[in-house]
Write an enzyme that holds these catalytic residues in place. Structure first.
Site, PDB file in Angstrom:
ATOM      1  CG  HIS A 102      -5.991  -8.625   1.438  1.00  0.00           C
ATOM      2  ND1 HIS A 102      -5.423  -9.419   2.411  1.00  0.00           N
ATOM      3  CD2 HIS A 102      -5.444  -7.385   1.609  1.00  0.00           C
ATOM      4  CE1 HIS A 102      -4.571  -8.686   3.140  1.00  0.00           C
ATOM      5  NE2 HIS A 102      -4.575  -7.452   2.664  1.00  0.00           N
ATOM      6  CG  ASN A 124      -5.167  -3.951  10.315  1.00  0.00           C
ATOM      7  OD1 ASN A 124      -4.929  -2.788  10.637  1.00  0.00           O
ATOM      8  ND2 ASN A 124      -4.841  -4.431   9.119  1.00  0.00           N
ATOM      9  CB  THR A 131      -0.925  -0.003   1.229  1.00  0.00           C
ATOM     10  OG1 THR A 131      -1.801  -1.127   1.128  1.00  0.00           O
ATOM     11  CG2 THR A 131      -1.745   1.265   1.313  1.00  0.00           C
TER      12      THR A 131
END
Length: 375
Positions: A179, A239, A25
């Site tokens: 993903h 996360n 990213t």
């Protein structure tokens, strides 16, 4: 003896070597459209056997960070087509990573300023990246999500199907990667720490894996199994992902994937971007047993490993047959010619942290190849 630099096949995709570029990213896609330097960025790295793009949102709802690309608008697909055409002209192969972030988002990034969605209304202890009014970027806490209704899940599965068709059709990708890692939506359904549902998508391992298999089946229908890969991260805490017993959970997942004939399984070993020996739960994860569960169930897809691989470790993984390809992430940022540097055992440049996320050409397409640097 097999080496990193030998050609192979990944499903229907013939690749020149066994080095993959992992998704990275970079937050350089305003309005979810790949920016003006994306063509140059990916073409510079086209010597990789397989390029896997940065995570790309399947819908506006699936976006969790500012200035990340999408696959749901005509401008986005046209921009990606320029990238894939250039990569193919350079002799490379490229797949895109299909992304729905789930709860790892912010109200300001969602359609109509609504809440992010998740299996359960549990706020993640995590951060997202936002662009401020003055154009600068900063990290912020993720917002509180709402739990998805049963009637909403088929629509998200359809978003994956639609994005896949657009990716391999209009955008010209060689395939797609689902993903299902790093604490995003599919991973949130898998893990008991983020999934406290009491319906057919929660509770047992079979129920928590149901959404993943529905997505896989839809994507396979759209692209063909031999052009579909999936990314998994069995023990990562990224996360706020957590599960007390990941071994049986992820062995169930790969056994189910085995019968679906995927092109590849892409595995993050350990904590994403961190310790390879990270332990989640009471016992260390058995990576050999994990792969064996897939092969014993009939899985034939390429096995791609990732996370902290050095040249020597990557060579050993391929030579021993432990892996078919090795994916490198951060080293590709500052080394557009990483394949050549690994082949010749040349020193690797280190990326500049300040330019990793957001910005323009600096820290994106201006890292020199070894030959340019030497000159």
């Amino acid at each position: 003896m097999t080496t990193l630099f030998d050609p192979t096949t990944v499903g229907a995709i013939s690749v020149a070597n066994r080095i993959a570029m992992a998704p990275l990213t970079r937050n350089r896609s305003p309005n979810a459209v790949p920016g003006p330097y994306a063509v140059e960025y990916y073409t510079q790295r086209a010597a990789a056997g397989l390029l896997i793009t940065e995570a790309t949102a399947i819908s506006h709802q699936g976006q969790g960070y500012a200035d990340v690309p999408g696959l749901y608008g005509a401008d986005q697909l046209a921009a990606w087509r320029k990238v894939t055409d250039a990569v193919h002209a350079a002799g490379g192969k490229i797949v895109t990573q299909l992304w729905h972030v789930g709860r790892i988002s912010h109200d300001s990034l969602q359609p109509g300023g609504g809440k992010p969605v998740a299996p359960s209304a549990i706020r993640a202890k995590s951060k997202t990246y936002l662009v401020n009014a003055d154009g600068t970027g900063s990290f912020a806490d993720t917002s509180e999500p709402r739990a998805l209704g049963l009637d909403e899940l088929p629509g998200i599965v359809e978003d994956f199907r639609r994005a896949t068709k657009a990716a391999v059709g209009e955008a010209g990708f060689d395939g797609v990667e689902i993903h299902a890692a790093n604490g995003y939506l599919i991973d949130q359904f898998l893990r008991s720490g983020s999934n406290q549902r009491t319906d057919a998508y929660g509770g047992s391992i079979e129920n928590r894996a149901r959404f993943l298999f529905q997505v896989v089946d839809a994507v396979v229908e759209a692209a063909g199994a031999d052009r579909v890969g999936i990314r998994l991260s069995p023990v990562t805490p990224a996360n706020d992902a957590s599960d007390p017993d990941p071994q049986p959970l992820f062995e169930h997942v790969v056994k189910g994937l085995a019968s679906r004939g995927l092109a590849y399984v892409h595995v993050i070993e350990g904590a994403t971007g961190g310790a390879r020996d990270f332990v989640q739960g009471e016992a260390a994860f058995d990576w050999d047993a994990f792969k064996a569960a897939y092969r014993d169930a009939g899985g034939t897809g390429a096995w791609i490993v990732n996370n902290g691989y050095t040249r020597a470790l990557a060579q050993e993984a391929v030579a021993s047959g432990r892996a078919d390809l090795v994916a490198f992430g951060r080293p590709f940022i500052a080394n557009p010619d990483l394949v050549d540097r690994l082949r010749r055992d040349l020193p690797l440049a280190e990326p500049e942290r300040a330019t990793m996320y957001g910005g323009g050409a600096k820290g994106y397409v201006d890292y020199p190849a070894w030959s340019d640097q030497a000159a």
